[in-house]
Design an enzyme around this catalytic site. Structure first.
Site, mmCIF file in Angstrom:
data_model
loop_
_atom_site.group_PDB
_atom_site.id
_atom_site.type_symbol
_atom_site.label_atom_id
_atom_site.label_comp_id
_atom_site.label_asym_id
_atom_site.label_seq_id
_atom_site.Cartn_x
_atom_site.Cartn_y
_atom_site.Cartn_z
ATOM 1 N N LYS A 36 1.877 -6.169 -2.046
ATOM 2 C CA LYS A 36 0.789 -5.486 -2.751
ATOM 3 C C LYS A 36 1.291 -4.336 -3.612
ATOM 4 O O LYS A 36 0.667 -3.980 -4.599
ATOM 5 C CB LYS A 36 -0.247 -4.980 -1.749
ATOM 6 C CG LYS A 36 0.284 -3.851 -0.876
ATOM 7 C CD LYS A 36 -0.672 -3.461 0.243
ATOM 8 C CE LYS A 36 -0.123 -2.255 0.978
ATOM 9 N NZ LYS A 36 -0.626 -2.118 2.337
ATOM 10 N N ARG A 131 -6.985 4.217 11.102
ATOM 11 C CA ARG A 131 -7.425 3.346 10.024
ATOM 12 C C ARG A 131 -8.042 2.123 10.705
ATOM 13 O O ARG A 131 -9.016 2.267 11.443
ATOM 14 C CB ARG A 131 -6.278 2.995 9.066
ATOM 15 C CG ARG A 131 -6.799 2.583 7.687
ATOM 16 C CD ARG A 131 -5.692 2.309 6.669
ATOM 17 N NE ARG A 131 -4.967 1.071 6.963
ATOM 18 C CZ ARG A 131 -3.966 0.618 6.209
ATOM 19 N NH1 ARG A 131 -3.567 1.303 5.157
ATOM 20 N NH2 ARG A 131 -3.352 -0.501 6.521
HETATM 21 C C1 LIG Z 1 0.479 -1.920 3.048
HETATM 22 C C2 LIG Z 1 0.577 -2.378 4.448
HETATM 23 C C3 LIG Z 1 1.839 -2.575 5.028
HETATM 24 C C4 LIG Z 1 3.139 -2.289 4.313
HETATM 25 O O1 LIG Z 1 3.356 -0.909 4.131
HETATM 26 P P1 LIG Z 1 4.762 -0.372 3.615
HETATM 27 O O2 LIG Z 1 4.698 1.079 3.947
HETATM 28 O O3 LIG Z 1 4.823 -0.616 2.148
HETATM 29 O O4 LIG Z 1 5.835 -1.067 4.349
HETATM 30 C C5 LIG Z 1 1.872 -3.068 6.316
HETATM 31 N N1 LIG Z 1 0.749 -3.328 7.011
HETATM 32 C C6 LIG Z 1 -0.484 -3.142 6.488
HETATM 33 C C7 LIG Z 1 -1.688 -3.445 7.307
HETATM 34 C C8 LIG Z 1 -0.615 -2.658 5.190
HETATM 35 O O5 LIG Z 1 -1.833 -2.474 4.669
#
Ligand SMILES: *Cc1c(COP(=O)(O)O)cnc(C)c1O
Length: 360
Positions: A36, A131
């Site tokens: 993403k 969250r």
């Molecule tokens: C964005 C996201 C990640 C990845 O986060 P990074 O810090 O870029 O490794 C992992 N798990 C969830 C649920 C996320 O939303």
């Protein structure tokens, strides 16, 4: 060349991903590569797939749909707890989704029956970051049992947690250890092993570095840590020198070079975004104006000039303003300046239609 331009080095990204995937594999952990952060650009996802990762993961269903429709074959994981309004696409395009609501799970089950398709879920446990996820451990176990015993097409594939993204909570062997504890309890009650115990995102790599990861954790979801590799080094103090930090480089063109006072003239009120700016008076300074702005990168303070003595002063929607007074280079109108970046600009620049993406 059309500027501004975002140069994306596919080989560097591949090497970073391979390094992290192999390091984690050596510790018994498989990786969902999170795409993403660069808006799931298919060219980049294609090289990430070659890293040996187990899943491609994204928070947005439109990204995953785009990848499936580009014929990029992978197991896809949906990171954001699904909207009920998108469940049709979730069942159609996604193999595994992260979930926390029985109401949503029941809707997924209904859609699975319509499409005659099974769907795997990772049930999320909130360990304090506040969250997504079920906060109460007994409630988590109850929902896990509900899925196992009442849903036919929705499969309880595992449990997971997210930590550090909203509340900024640090992953520790204690809090991630609670995920391990509850996984034992669920396995005892369902009389089988869970496939995935997913222990977090990039920040959870710190537990692997310290050899403090609870042994039952067998999956991490990694984005920033292999795309940029900056946060763990610059914010957390870990040596990430095995990773390329410059896989994404912004190149923008200088449209004005002038000597000006460092403090605006006149009564100061608010800037274009409603903020009240403050300025120090450093006298007359040479500065350059670049043709790229907050509309493209949002966070100018997360850009890193590749020429040392350039200092970023700020920006407006369509301009980036830098101090070049102490620069040895003779920067002129028409020159191209380069910037490395943290997560924010990567996220926004890859999504800006004004920014030309060039792969090397
Ligand atoms: C964005 C996201 C990640 C990845 O986060 P990074 O810090 O870029 O490794 C992992 N798990 C969830 C649920 C996320 O939303």
């Amino acid at each position: 060349m059309r500027y501004p331009l975002l140069q994306i080095d596919l080989n560097k990204i591949y090497q970073n991903a391979k390094y992290i995937v192999e390091f984690c594999k050596s510790k018994g952990i498989d990786i969902a590569v999170v795409v993403k952060g660069f808006n799931a650009i298919p060219e980049v996802v294609n090289v990430l797939l070659k890293s040996g990762c187990n899943y491609i993961a994204d928070s947005r269903i439109d990204h995953i749909k785009k990848l499936v429709e580009s014929n990029i074959n992978s197991s896809y994981m949906l990171l954001r707890v699904p909207m009920i309004s998108e469940i049709k696409d979730v069942v159609k395009y996604v193999d595994i989704s992260l979930n926390s609501e029985i109401k949503t799970l029941n809707e997924i089950e209904k859609e699975c029956l319509i499409q005659n398709k099974e769907h795997k879920i990772i049930l999320m446990h909130d360990l304090g970051d506040l969250r997504e996820g079920i906060f109460n451990e007994n409630e988590l176990i109850d929902v896990a049992l509900y899925i196992e015993n009442n849903l036919k097409m929705v499969k309880l594939y595992g449990i997971g947690t997210n930590i550090g993204c909203y509340g900024g909570v640090v992953p520790t062997k204690e809090n991630i250890g609670r995920l391990q504890e509850v996984s034992y309890k669920i396995e005892e009650r369902i009389n089988r092993k869970l496939n995935i115990i997913s222990g977090g995102a990039t920040t959870s790599l710190t537990l692997l570095f310290k050899d403090e990861m609870p042994s039952k954790i067998n999956n991490l979801r990694i984005g920033e840590g292999l795309l940029l590799g900056r946060d763990l080094e610059d914010l957390w103090g870990y040596d990430m020198s095995s990773l390329h930090k410059d896989a994404f480089i912004l190149k923008a063109e200088v449209v004005e070079v002038k000597e000006k006072p460092s403090k605006p003239i006149g009564d100061l009120f608010v800037d274009a975004f409603g903020n009240i700016p403050t300025f120090e008076d450093y006298g007359i300074r040479k500065r350059a104006l670049l043709a790229i702005g907050k509309a493209d990168f949002v966070f100018y303070e997360q850009l890193i000039p590749r020429i040392k003595d350039i200092k970023i002063l700020g920006g407006s929607s369509d301009h980036l303003i830098v101090d070049i007074n102490d620069c040895k280079e003779d920067i002129q109108v028409g020159d191209i300046l380069e910037f490395e970046m943290y997560y924010g600009p990567m996220l926004h620049l890859t999504n800006s239609s004004s920014v030309n993406k060039v792969f090397i």
